[in-house]
Write a protein that holds these residues in place. Sequence first.
Motif, PDB file in Angstrom:
ATOM      1  N   ARG A 118      -8.202  -4.413  -0.953  1.00 57.45           N
ATOM      2  CA  ARG A 118      -8.687  -5.442  -1.871  1.00 57.45           C
ATOM      3  C   ARG A 118     -10.196  -5.281  -2.124  1.00 57.45           C
ATOM      4  O   ARG A 118     -10.627  -4.213  -2.465  1.00 57.45           O
ATOM      5  CB  ARG A 118      -8.352  -6.848  -1.333  1.00 57.45           C
ATOM      6  CG  ARG A 118      -6.880  -7.108  -1.240  1.00 57.45           C
ATOM      7  CD  ARG A 118      -6.270  -7.270  -2.597  1.00 57.45           C
ATOM      8  NE  ARG A 118      -6.490  -8.599  -3.147  1.00 57.45           N
ATOM      9  CZ  ARG A 118      -6.350  -8.892  -4.432  1.00 57.45           C
ATOM     10  NH1 ARG A 118      -6.032  -7.944  -5.292  1.00 57.45           N
ATOM     11  NH2 ARG A 118      -6.515 -10.123  -4.869  1.00 57.45           N
ATOM     12  N   LEU A 119     -10.959  -6.317  -1.833  1.00 55.81           N
ATOM     13  CA  LEU A 119     -12.391  -6.212  -2.099  1.00 55.81           C
ATOM     14  C   LEU A 119     -13.028  -5.136  -1.212  1.00 55.81           C
ATOM     15  O   LEU A 119     -14.030  -4.529  -1.576  1.00 55.81           O
ATOM     16  CB  LEU A 119     -13.082  -7.562  -1.870  1.00 55.81           C
ATOM     17  CG  LEU A 119     -14.461  -7.676  -2.491  1.00 55.81           C
ATOM     18  CD1 LEU A 119     -14.391  -7.621  -4.004  1.00 55.81           C
ATOM     19  CD2 LEU A 119     -15.163  -8.947  -2.057  1.00 55.81           C
ATOM     20  N   SER A 210      -1.306   0.017  -5.982  1.00 55.49           N
ATOM     21  CA  SER A 210      -1.352  -1.327  -6.549  1.00 55.49           C
ATOM     22  C   SER A 210       0.047  -1.782  -6.958  1.00 55.49           C
ATOM     23  O   SER A 210       0.969  -0.972  -7.063  1.00 55.49           O
ATOM     24  CB  SER A 210      -2.282  -1.367  -7.757  1.00 55.49           C
ATOM     25  OG  SER A 210      -1.814  -0.470  -8.728  1.00 55.49           O
ATOM     26  N   ALA A 211       0.172  -3.079  -7.152  1.00 53.93           N
ATOM     27  CA  ALA A 211       1.466  -3.638  -7.555  1.00 53.93           C
ATOM     28  C   ALA A 211       1.673  -3.468  -9.057  1.00 53.93           C
ATOM     29  O   ALA A 211       2.804  -3.383  -9.529  1.00 53.93           O
ATOM     30  CB  ALA A 211       1.523  -5.106  -7.169  1.00 53.93           C
ATOM     31  N   ILE A 226       3.458   0.364  -6.267  1.00 54.85           N
ATOM     32  CA  ILE A 226       4.501   0.099  -5.267  1.00 54.85           C
ATOM     33  C   ILE A 226       4.664  -1.399  -5.000  1.00 54.85           C
ATOM     34  O   ILE A 226       3.731  -2.179  -5.178  1.00 54.85           O
ATOM     35  CB  ILE A 226       4.221   0.781  -3.890  1.00 54.85           C
ATOM     36  CG1 ILE A 226       2.732   0.997  -3.688  1.00 54.85           C
ATOM     37  CG2 ILE A 226       4.998   2.047  -3.732  1.00 54.85           C
ATOM     38  CD1 ILE A 226       2.433   1.662  -2.394  1.00 54.85           C
ATOM     39  N   GLY A 227       5.840  -1.727  -4.549  1.00 47.37           N
ATOM     40  CA  GLY A 227       6.137  -3.132  -4.243  1.00 47.37           C
ATOM     41  C   GLY A 227       5.702  -3.491  -2.827  1.00 47.37           C
ATOM     42  O   GLY A 227       5.285  -2.626  -2.052  1.00 47.37           O
ATOM     43  N   ASN A 228       5.784  -4.766  -2.472  1.00 51.49           N
ATOM     44  CA  ASN A 228       5.426  -5.290  -1.139  1.00 51.49           C
ATOM     45  C   ASN A 228       4.033  -4.869  -0.690  1.00 51.49           C
ATOM     46  O   ASN A 228       3.804  -4.608   0.487  1.00 51.49           O
ATOM     47  CB  ASN A 228       6.433  -4.833  -0.077  1.00 51.49           C
ATOM     48  CG  ASN A 228       7.791  -5.410  -0.337  1.00 51.49           C
ATOM     49  OD1 ASN A 228       7.916  -6.518  -0.870  1.00 51.49           O
ATOM     50  ND2 ASN A 228       8.820  -4.661  -0.005  1.00 51.49           N
ATOM     51  N   ILE A 229       3.148  -4.761  -1.644  1.00 53.07           N
ATOM     52  CA  ILE A 229       1.812  -4.266  -1.301  1.00 53.07           C
ATOM     53  C   ILE A 229       0.850  -5.426  -1.041  1.00 53.07           C
ATOM     54  O   ILE A 229      -0.067  -5.324  -0.245  1.00 53.07           O
ATOM     55  CB  ILE A 229       1.295  -3.334  -2.421  1.00 53.07           C
ATOM     56  CG1 ILE A 229      -0.039  -2.707  -2.032  1.00 53.07           C
ATOM     57  CG2 ILE A 229       1.211  -4.036  -3.767  1.00 53.07           C
ATOM     58  CD1 ILE A 229      -0.484  -1.624  -2.974  1.00 53.07           C
TER      59      ILE A 229
END
Lengths: 256, 294
Positions: A118-119, A210-211, A226-229
């Motif tokens: 993330r950040l 990333s989603a 990708i999922g569940n990220i």
Amino acid sequence: MISRQPITVKERIEPLFIQDLYAVVHYPQGNPQPKRAVLIAYPIAFEYERSHKALRQLAMQLARRGYLVLRIDYRGTGDSAGDFTNWSMAHAEQDLLTAYDYLRQHHDVQQLIVIGVRLGANIALQALADQPGVLGMVLWSPIVDGEQMLQTWWQHQRDFEKPLGYVLSAASVAALQEVMGYELTPECKQQLAACRLTKLPTQLPILGLSAQPVALTGPFASWQVIGNIDIWQQASDVAMVPAVLINQVINWVERL
Amino acid sequence: MKEQVLQLGQYGTLVGVLAPSDSKCLCVLLLNAGLLHHVGPAGLYVQLARVLQQQGIASCRWDLSAIGDSPARPDHLPIFQTIVQEPLEVMNNLSAKGYEKFILLGICSGAYSAFHTALWDARVMSVVMINPEDLALGQQIDGARGRQTEATGASEAWIARYKRSLLRPQAWLNLLTGNVDYDLLWDTLRWRLKRGIKKTRRDSSIIWVQQRLQELLDRQVQVLCVTSQADVAIYYVQMLFAKWQNKTDPEYQNKPVQLLLNNTDHLFTYIEGRRRLLAVLVKWIKEKSASMSD
């Protein structure tokens, strides 16, 4: 007859303060001379809290594969000195540089891979992309648009407040003063809103995760959707460790 | 005085941060809130540790095995033993550093850990339980263990909460708009139906916990329970503490204290609510610390 012995995996870790920053070193297992080092750059605020378990797991898995791993709390977060109300991007960048220097000076690290979440991904790019010895970076759901992130945070806060039957504390992002227990000062919010990811370094191998698709490319960059990220979407007590994703990250690190 | 990183426990694998003080009389042990690591919800334990240190009171926040920064325990001790065994080990480590008495403080499962550890160790002078959910969970009661006792104390509390929700329009709106834990609601209703609509006997798990609480009170351990307005623990603690309500006999001089904090949720997510919680905790701990030096 099969005799079963309990399997005990001996993890060697060292929690420490580097200056006033709390950090944990994961030593490579079964290999006194680490292949390379990995620095994990955390997200901030509630995203830090919710991804802690998964990132600790990632560190542990990397140590099992022979890497020296360092996780560090930015000042004003976790156990590091200071208060979150004084948090700033500039300080966080400085803190990653402190971690980088520590690895080079105390562990003689010559080759480093950075995993930013993330950040943390944005901070790592800013602070470390041009540093000697940095071999590559994983950008795990970096903040592409800071204003959009604040909008998501505001939604989180609303979703949290709704079932409690409370009057919404913030009718808009502009009025948002706290998110999931973390105070957002106007200065902090301003910095977060200004956060943009518009281009990637040209010389550095990058794995972006990333989603949603991200329109960013570079000669050495690959982007995977990708999922569940978004592990920070769930509260810490129910958040799952994304094992597949962690393996994906490790495989990329191994190929570098 | 700066904070120190420690590796604690029998195997030296438990990661903790000690906020030391000059006075070695008392140390407050901050116990994991569920699976949250030792900084506590939104850094609550860090804030508390720093305020206490300014007041000259030491504290230690640390992670149980396989939670937060601590690796799994090498001997694979079951969880209900671990959460008692490890606080005892940490107290031993801290005693070796000169700390004589302890206050155990925990939120949710940390409250469980605090309560059960206090039963085993005379060095504990006070227990602070924040939103405890079922203190009999996993204990041997009437020959039943684990799952069977799980659906007693906590389920009683949920029934009490749901009853009050019947009159709240917002609760009905939540039910219709998906803002409700349907699994929990279903489990509770099923448990209640199974047990019968009419309450026929007092819950054995409640009585069991009351007996253990009395043991602590007889030992002059001071017990504080802080509950959030939006948490089911209110009803659970009310049921537990009912035994001591209106008791004025000298033998009931040491009574457990329940404090309710309005506009707060299970993990004190709102900053304002957390400030009030911190004020309550610091006041309680300072009083206990002062009574020690008297």
